[in-house]
Design an enzyme around this catalytic site. Structure first.
Site: not given
Length: 413
Positions: A370, A290, A266, A343, A234
């Protein structure tokens, strides 16, 4: 068409659209306008008149300013610069900070209402500032950024909505550590880009082009995470801690079963899987999925102290499909009691992943997004498959830009 390109017109700006763009009308036609905000009257230059349904324009001067306008936080992106040369990445820099959050709230509400089928979105959305951002100009928060290089290898930023490099004298959104080492006056011939990264530990560094990766450490609360210096983390200095708490509070403890087949999709280097483990204890069973093999290796190390945690490399959709097809009766039961955290990238999870998740029938889904438009589309897909939006929170992870982070809980209807 084509005869309006480059012409300047006066526009009354009436609304906000996704992407940091405002909405006006000219003779009944929608015009999407940059560098303004609802309530203003501006002079704008037509930048694209090819479509019948809408045009695009860039503000060149303000006739009647909104009470929420302020001097732009970044001179390189201000109205005084020709629209073609304005630096991108700070689309809301001319808007007072608390009003930026109101505009972002409107964008989330609009997306969820129109595309997500959420009838009462307006009363449910607020956009929260991150710690330390309320008393500043929304600057100094970026702990990593990419400098693009022109044909001579000189660094800058992309001009707004283009891939042309413009040279900038400063980087006000960057953290002091990043701004201090950013090599704005240097040249890197033959390279594509230079990344500047300032992790929690060990000082800022440059990653020039495709140089070999090294491992850095990020600290979130009491916990350390190892990751590649070029790997995903992030960007806002408070974002990892904020999302950790957000996910922990968004999980309904009454629906959480630590022995279920809980999943973090993810999962990156394990940030949110660790958030779940910290909230519900070391014995919590959770699998981080992932596709980036290096990130998965770090996740395995970062999650080592949880006996029930594991990290697997795989494309999310394929992993979900295989898991469903191979699950016997007991494992199917554990999946039905599971909490699934996801995410996804900016494009969202999409139809196939949503279908696979819903087919497993988990007890709850916590979705970190996002992009509000991608989220709204996925919320509608979940609704078609029997999962309703139960709770929502939004965070201003990207001050002075149009981006906004949303965390939602979905439950079986």
């Amino acid at each position: 068409m084509g005869d309006m390109l480059g012409r300047e017109v006066e526009l009354d700006v009436t609304g906000i659209a996704h992407g940091g763009i405002s909405v006006a009308r000219l003779d009944g036609r929608v015009v999407f306008v940059t560098d303004t905000l609802p309530g203003e009257k501006v002079v704008a230059r037509i930048a694209d008149d090819r479509k019948k349904s809408f045009w695009r324009a860039d503000t060149v001067s303000v006739v009647e300013a909104s009470e929420h306008r302020r001097p732009h936080v970044w001179g390189a992106a201000a109205l005084e610069v020709d629209p073609a040369d304005r630096a991108g990445g700070a689309e809301f820099g001319h808007v007072e900070l608390s009003h930026q959050r109101e505009l972002k709230r409107q964008v989330v509400v609009d997306a969820l209402s129109r595309m997500g089928g959420v009838a009462d979105a307006d009363g449910r959305v607020t956009v929260e500032a991150l710690p330390g951002d309320d008393d500043r100009r929304g600057t100094g928060w970026r702990t990593r950024l990419r400098l693009h290089l022109d044909a001579d290898g000189r660094p800058g930023q992309f001009a707004a909505r283009s891939h042309r490099v413009v040279h900038v004298p400063d980087l006000p959104l960057a953290s002091p550590e990043v701004a201090e080492v950013a090599p704005l006056g240097d040249a890197f011939p033959g390279e594509e880009h230079v990344d500047v990264v300032a992790p929690s530990v060990g000082g800022a560094r440059l990653i020039i082009g495709r140089q070999a990766r090294s491992t850095i450490t990020e600290v979130v609360g009491e916990r350390e995470f190892r990751l590649d210096d070029g790997g995903f983390w992030q960007v806002h200095r408070e974002a990892a801690a904020t999302l950790t708490t957000a996910v922990q509070t968004m999980i309904d403890p009454d629906r959480f079963d630590p022995k279920a087949a809980n999943v973090d999709l993810y999962g990156g280097v394990g940030l949110l899987a660790a958030a779940v483990g910290d909230r519900f204890g070391a014995g919590t069973r959770i699998t981080s999925v992932e596709s980036d093999e290096r990130a998965t290796e770090h996740a395995a190390e970062n999650l080592a102290e949880w006996i029930g945690a594991s990290a697997v490399t795989g494309r999310v959709e394929r992993w979900l499909r295989q898991t469903a097809s191979q699950a016997g009766g007991a494992e199917r039961e554990r999946l039905a009691h599971a909490t699934i955290v996801l995410d996804p990238p900016r494009s969202g999870a999409g139809r196939d992943v949503v279908s696979e998740i819903a087919a497993l029938g988990p007890a709850q889904v916590v979705y970190v997004a996002c992009d509000p438009v991608a989220l709204a589309r996925d919320v509608a897909l979940f609704a078609e498959r029997g999962y309703r939006l139960d709770a929502l929170q939004a965070y201003d992870l990207f001050p002075n830009t149009h981006h906004v982070e949303t965390v939602v809980r979905l439950l079986p209807a």
